[in-house]
Design a protein around this motif. Structure first.
Motif, PDB file in Angstrom:
ATOM      1  N   LEU A   1       5.516   6.997  13.260  1.00  0.00           N
ATOM      2  CA  LEU A   1       6.752   6.996  12.480  1.00  0.00           C
ATOM      3  C   LEU A   1       6.495   6.920  10.981  1.00  0.00           C
ATOM      4  N   ARG A   2       5.279   6.467  10.611  1.00  0.00           N
ATOM      5  CA  ARG A   2       4.944   6.384   9.179  1.00  0.00           C
ATOM      6  C   ARG A   2       5.039   7.752   8.506  1.00  0.00           C
ATOM      7  N   ASP A   3       4.672   8.788   9.241  1.00  0.00           N
ATOM      8  CA  ASP A   3       4.652  10.142   8.674  1.00  0.00           C
ATOM      9  C   ASP A   3       5.976  10.880   8.868  1.00  0.00           C
ATOM     10  N   SER A   4       6.957  10.193   9.441  1.00  0.00           N
ATOM     11  CA  SER A   4       8.239  10.847   9.679  1.00  0.00           C
ATOM     12  C   SER A   4       8.982  11.100   8.366  1.00  0.00           C
ATOM     13  N   GLN A   5       9.564  12.259   8.242  1.00  0.00           N
ATOM     14  CA  GLN A   5      10.342  12.582   7.052  1.00  0.00           C
ATOM     15  C   GLN A   5      11.754  12.003   7.127  1.00  0.00           C
ATOM     16  N   LEU A   6      12.223  11.755   8.351  1.00  0.00           N
ATOM     17  CA  LEU A   6      13.567  11.230   8.524  1.00  0.00           C
ATOM     18  C   LEU A   6      13.637   9.727   8.291  1.00  0.00           C
ATOM     19  N   LEU A   7      12.515   9.032   8.582  1.00  0.00           N
ATOM     20  CA  LEU A   7      12.528   7.578   8.507  1.00  0.00           C
ATOM     21  C   LEU A   7      12.883   7.054   7.115  1.00  0.00           C
ATOM     22  N   PRO A   8      12.285   7.567   6.028  1.00  0.00           N
ATOM     23  CA  PRO A   8      12.655   7.059   4.704  1.00  0.00           C
ATOM     24  C   PRO A   8      14.148   7.198   4.411  1.00  0.00           C
TER      25      PRO A   8
ATOM     26  N   TYR B   1      19.118   4.274   3.605  1.00  0.00           N
ATOM     27  CA  TYR B   1      20.532   4.054   3.902  1.00  0.00           C
ATOM     28  C   TYR B   1      20.773   2.601   4.328  1.00  0.00           C
ATOM     29  N   LEU B   2      19.901   2.097   5.213  1.00  0.00           N
ATOM     30  CA  LEU B   2      20.060   0.723   5.669  1.00  0.00           C
ATOM     31  C   LEU B   2      19.918  -0.271   4.521  1.00  0.00           C
ATOM     32  N   ALA B   3      18.981   0.022   3.602  1.00  0.00           N
ATOM     33  CA  ALA B   3      18.786  -0.858   2.459  1.00  0.00           C
ATOM     34  C   ALA B   3      20.006  -0.869   1.543  1.00  0.00           C
ATOM     35  N   SER B   4      20.699   0.253   1.480  1.00  0.00           N
ATOM     36  CA  SER B   4      21.880   0.343   0.620  1.00  0.00           C
ATOM     37  C   SER B   4      23.135  -0.228   1.285  1.00  0.00           C
ATOM     38  N   ASP B   5      23.074  -0.485   2.584  1.00  0.00           N
ATOM     39  CA  ASP B   5      24.225  -1.017   3.309  1.00  0.00           C
ATOM     40  C   ASP B   5      23.772  -2.188   4.191  1.00  0.00           C
ATOM     41  N   PRO B   6      23.494  -3.359   3.567  1.00  0.00           N
ATOM     42  CA  PRO B   6      22.953  -4.501   4.328  1.00  0.00           C
ATOM     43  C   PRO B   6      23.896  -5.020   5.413  1.00  0.00           C
ATOM     44  N   VAL B   7      25.203  -4.872   5.209  1.00  0.00           N
ATOM     45  CA  VAL B   7      26.148  -5.363   6.218  1.00  0.00           C
ATOM     46  C   VAL B   7      25.995  -4.572   7.510  1.00  0.00           C
TER      47      VAL B   7
ATOM     48  N   LEU C   1      14.758  -5.869   3.601  1.00  0.00           N
ATOM     49  CA  LEU C   1      15.494  -5.316   4.744  1.00  0.00           C
ATOM     50  C   LEU C   1      15.178  -6.098   6.019  1.00  0.00           C
ATOM     51  N   ALA C   2      13.919  -6.502   6.160  1.00  0.00           N
ATOM     52  CA  ALA C   2      13.515  -7.275   7.339  1.00  0.00           C
ATOM     53  C   ALA C   2      14.250  -8.609   7.402  1.00  0.00           C
ATOM     54  N   VAL C   3      14.444  -9.260   6.261  1.00  0.00           N
ATOM     55  CA  VAL C   3      15.164 -10.538   6.230  1.00  0.00           C
ATOM     56  C   VAL C   3      16.593 -10.356   6.723  1.00  0.00           C
ATOM     57  N   VAL C   4      17.257  -9.311   6.240  1.00  0.00           N
ATOM     58  CA  VAL C   4      18.628  -9.027   6.673  1.00  0.00           C
ATOM     59  C   VAL C   4      18.675  -8.800   8.182  1.00  0.00           C
ATOM     60  N   MET C   5      17.706  -8.066   8.693  1.00  0.00           N
ATOM     61  CA  MET C   5      17.691  -7.770  10.128  1.00  0.00           C
ATOM     62  C   MET C   5      17.386  -9.021  10.949  1.00  0.00           C
ATOM     63  N   VAL C   6      16.538  -9.899  10.445  1.00  0.00           N
ATOM     64  CA  VAL C   6      16.261 -11.161  11.144  1.00  0.00           C
ATOM     65  C   VAL C   6      17.542 -11.984  11.260  1.00  0.00           C
ATOM     66  N   LEU C   7      18.329 -12.028  10.183  1.00  0.00           N
ATOM     67  CA  LEU C   7      19.598 -12.750  10.229  1.00  0.00           C
ATOM     68  C   LEU C   7      20.545 -12.110  11.239  1.00  0.00           C
ATOM     69  N   GLY C   8      20.539 -10.778  11.316  1.00  0.00           N
ATOM     70  CA  GLY C   8      21.361 -10.087  12.303  1.00  0.00           C
ATOM     71  C   GLY C   8      20.922 -10.381  13.722  1.00  0.00           C
ATOM     72  N   VAL C   9      19.610 -10.482  13.926  1.00  0.00           N
ATOM     73  CA  VAL C   9      19.078 -10.832  15.254  1.00  0.00           C
ATOM     74  C   VAL C   9      19.605 -12.190  15.688  1.00  0.00           C
TER      75      VAL C   9
END
Length: 558
Positions: A157-164, A169-175, A211-219
Motif C-alpha cells: 500500500l506504500r506505493d499506492s497512488q490512491l492511498l495519499p 482527505y481523512l486528515a482534513s476531516d478528523p470527525v 491521524l493515528a491519534v484521532v483514529m485511536v480515539l474513534g476506536v
C-alpha cells in the motif's frame, strides 16, 4: 500486486486476527471462566481491587467487552455495587490496552512454539481442561501470525497512488475519521483488532501520527458502544454498567478529541516511533479515563440509573401481555415421526435451558440467599415439571406410530433424557433449596476454603451439564466419551473435597462445624446431578459399541 489482491490479503489477515482472538477468549472462558468469575465477584467488593482484577481478566479474555458484559451481569444480580462494577470495567479497558502493548513487540519466535505446544496438548490429552489450554496456545500462535500477515499485506500500500488521496482527505476531516474508526471497531467487535490494524498502517508510514491519534480515539468510542448494544434487551440493572462505560469512555474520547483538535499538541512525547505512538496513545487515554473515573463514578452511576429507569418506563406499555409459553410439541405432525422427533428435541432442549438456569442460580443463592429468589427458583421447577409431563405425553403418542428402529431408539433416548432433567430439577429444589433456606435462617457462613471447594465443584458440574446437553443434540461419540471421563474426574474431586472438609473439622474450625452438613449434602447432591446428566451419554456410547459392562471401553483415537 494489484489493489484487489492487496485488499484480499488484508481481509484474510484481519479475519485470522479476529478468529484467533475469539479462539483464545473461548479457550480461556471454557478452561478458567468459572474460576475467573468467582474471583471477580470476590475481589469486586473493593473498587481498587476491582480495577486490578479487571485488568487481569481483560488480559486473559483478550476482550474488554467480555469484561463489561460479565461485570454488568454481576451488578444486575446485586452481587457487587455499581461503582465497583464501573471501576472493574475501567480496569478491563486498561488491560485490553496492555494486551496491544504486549502484541506490539516482536513475538515471531512464539508462533511455532505456541502452535506446536497447543497442538500437542489438544491431541495428546483426553481431559477437556488440557484440550482447552491447547486451544488457547494455538489461538495465541495464530494471533501473532495474523499480525505478521497484516504487516505483509499492507506493505504494497506504500506505493499506492490512491492511498495519499485517502489519507489527505481523512486528515482534513478528523470527525469523519473518528467516526469511521468507531464504525470499524464496532464491525470487528474488538478494540484489540482495530488498534493492531492501526499499528500495521502506522508502522509502514501509511498514516501519520496526528491521524493515528484521532483514529485511536474513534476506536475507543466504537469499543464502548458494543456492550450497550449487546445488552439493549437485558433488564435495566444489567444495562447500568455497559451504559455507564459508554458515558465515561465514549464521552471521554469525544472530549479529548475536541481538546486535541483545538490545541494540536505534538505527539512526539508519547513515543519515538509510529507504533509506540499508537500503542501509548491507547494506553494513555484509558489511564486518563481510569483516573477521571475514580471521582466521577458515583455521578456517572446515578446518571446511568436514571437513563435505564427512564427507558424501562417508556418500554413498559409496549410489553406483551401474553406470558404463556409456546410449545414446540405440534400434535398435527405426530403421524410424521421425523418431524415429531424434531419437535420433541426442540422442547427437550428448552428443558435443558431451564435446568441450566436453575443450576446457575442455585449457587448464587448459596452465596446471597433471599426469599424472593428462592421462590422464583421453585417456580422454575413447576415450569420444568409441566414441560416434562407434556413431553412424556407427546412421546407416548409418538410411540404408537409406525417407527423405524432408529426412530424408536431416539424416542426412548429423549424420554430418558427428559426424566433425568426432571430429576435434576427436583434435586435442586427439594434438596439444595432446603440447604439454602437453612443457611439463610441460621445465618451461617462457609469458610473461605469450603466455599472455594463448593464453587469449584459446582462449576465442574455446570461444565459437564453443557457437555450432556450437547451430546443430546449432536449425539457426538467423542463428546459422550468426554462426559463419562469427566464423571470419573468429579468422583476423584469429591474425595479430595471431603478429605479437606474433614481436616478442617478435626482442626475445630467453627464455621466448618456449623456448615458441615450443608457442605457435605451439597457435594452429594451435585454429584448425583452430575451422574444423572452423565448417563445421558450412555445411549450414544452403547449405539457405537463403546460401553463394556459398567465401564467405558478404551478407544484409540483415529
Amino acid at each position: 500486486m494489484n489493489g484487489s489482491v492487496v485488499l484480499l490479503h488484508l481481509a484474510g489477515a484481519v479475519a485470522l486476527l479476529l478468529w484467533a482472538t475469539r479462539m483464545v477468549r473461548a479457550g480461556v472462558e471454557s478452561a478458567y471462566g468459572d474460576r475467573l468469575r468467582r474471583r471477580l465477584r470476590k475481589y469486586m467488593q473493593n473498587p481498587l481491587l476491582a480495577v486490578s482484577f479487571g485488568v487481569l481478566l481483560a488480559v486473559c479474555l483478550q476482550s474488554s467487552t467480555a469484561v463489561t458484559l460479565l461485570v454488568g451481569s454481576f451488578v444486575g444480580a446485586g452481587f457487587v455495587s455499581g461503582v465497583a462494577g464501573l471501576m472493574a470495567v475501567r480496569g478491563g479497558e486498561l488491560g485490553s490496552a496492555l494486551v496491544v502493548k504486549i502484541l506490539s513487540y516482536d513475538l515471531t519466535l512464539l508462533v511455532p512454539l505456541a502452535l506446536v505446544a497447543g497442538t500437542f496438548l489438544s491431541m495428546s490429552s483426553e481431559r477437556l481442561f488440557w484440550r482447552q489450554n491447547g486451544k488457547i496456545l494455538v489461538g495465541i500462535g495464530l494471533l501473532i501470525l495474523s499480525l505478521e500477515l497484516t504487516g505483509e499485506a499492507t506493505t504494497p500500500l506504500r506505493d499506492s497512488q490512491l492511498l495519499p488521496v485517502i489519507v489527505n482527505y481523512l486528515a482534513s476531516d478528523p470527525v469523519t475519521t473518528y467516526l469511521l474508526a468507531a464504525l470499524m471497531t464496532w464491525l470487528f467487535h474488538s478494540s484489540i483488532a482495530a488498534i493492531i490494524l492501526l499499528i500495521s498502517f502506522a508502522s509502514r508510514g501509511l498514516i501519520h501520527p496526528d491521524l493515528a491519534v484521532v483514529m485511536v480515539l474513534g476506536v475507543n468510542l466504537g469499543s464502548s458502544i458494543i456492550a450497550p448494544l449487546l445488552t439493549r434487551n437485558a433488564p435495566p440493572e444489567t444495562r447500568v454498567v455497559p451504559l455507564g462505560n459508554l458515558l465515561m469512555r465514549g464521552a471521554g474520547s469525544l472530549i479529548i478529541l475536541i481538546l486535541f483538535l483545538t490545541f494540536k499538541p505534538s505527539v512526539d512525547f508519547i513515543g519515538s516511533d509510529p507504533v509506540s505512538q499508537v500503542v501509548n496513545t491507547h494506553i494513555l487515554f484509558n489511564m486518563i479515563i481510569l483516573v477521571a473515573g475514580i471521582p466521577l463514578s458515583g455521578l456517572v452511576l446515578r446518571a446511568t440509573e436514571a437513563l435505564v429507569n427512564l427507558k424501562a418506563k417508556q418500554e413498559a406499555p409496549s410489553e406483551t401481555i401474553f406470558t404463556q409459553e409456546i410449545s414446540a410439541l405440534d400434535m398435527s405432525v405426530i403421524t410424521s415421526p421425523p418431524l415429531a422427533l424434531g419437535n420433541a428435541t426442540r422442547e427437550v432442549v428448552r428443558t435443558c435451558e431451564t435446568v441450566d438456569v436453575m443450576l446457575r442460580r442455585i449457587i448464587d443463592l448459596y452465596e446471597k440467599p433471599d426469599q424472593v429468589s428462592i421462590n422464583e427458583l421453585a417456580k422454575l421447577d413447576d415450569r420444568l415439571d409441566a414441560r416434562h409431563a407434556a413431553i412424556k405425553l407427546y412421546l407416548a403418542k409418538l410411540a404408537t406410530q409406525k417407527l423405524t428402529e432408529d426412530e424408536a431408539l431416539r424416542t426412548q433416548e429423549l424420554l430418558g433424557a427428559c426424566v433425568k432433567l426432571e430429576q435434576v430439577g427436583d434435586i435442586i429444589v427439594r434438596n439444595m433449596l432446603v440447604h439454602v433456606q437453612k443457611k439463610m435462617d441460621r445465618k451461617l457462613e462457609f469458610t473461605e476454603e469450603g466455599w472455594d471447594e463448593l464453587t469449584e465443584f459446582h462449576a465442574m458440574v455446570v461444565s459437564n451439564a453443557h457437555l450432556a446437553f450437547n451430546v443430546l443434540v449432536s449425539r457426538d461419540s467423542y463428546t459422550a466419551r468426554q462426559l463419562v471421563r469427566e464423571k470419573d474426574h468429579l468422583r476423584d474431586m469429591e474425595k479430595r473435597t471431603s478429605e479437606m472438609h474433614f481436616q478442617r473439622l478435626r482442626e475445630g474450625t467453627v464455621r466448618s462445624v456449623e456448615t458441615s452438613s450443608i457442605h457435605l449434602d451439597t457435594i452429594r447432591d451435585l454429584k448425583q446431578i452430575n451422574s444423572l446428566l452423565a448417563s445421558m451419554a450412555y445411549p450414544v456410547l452403547e449405539e457405537k459399541g463403546m460401553l463394556g459392562g459398567t465401564r467405558l471401553k478404551a478407544v484409540t483415537e483415529g
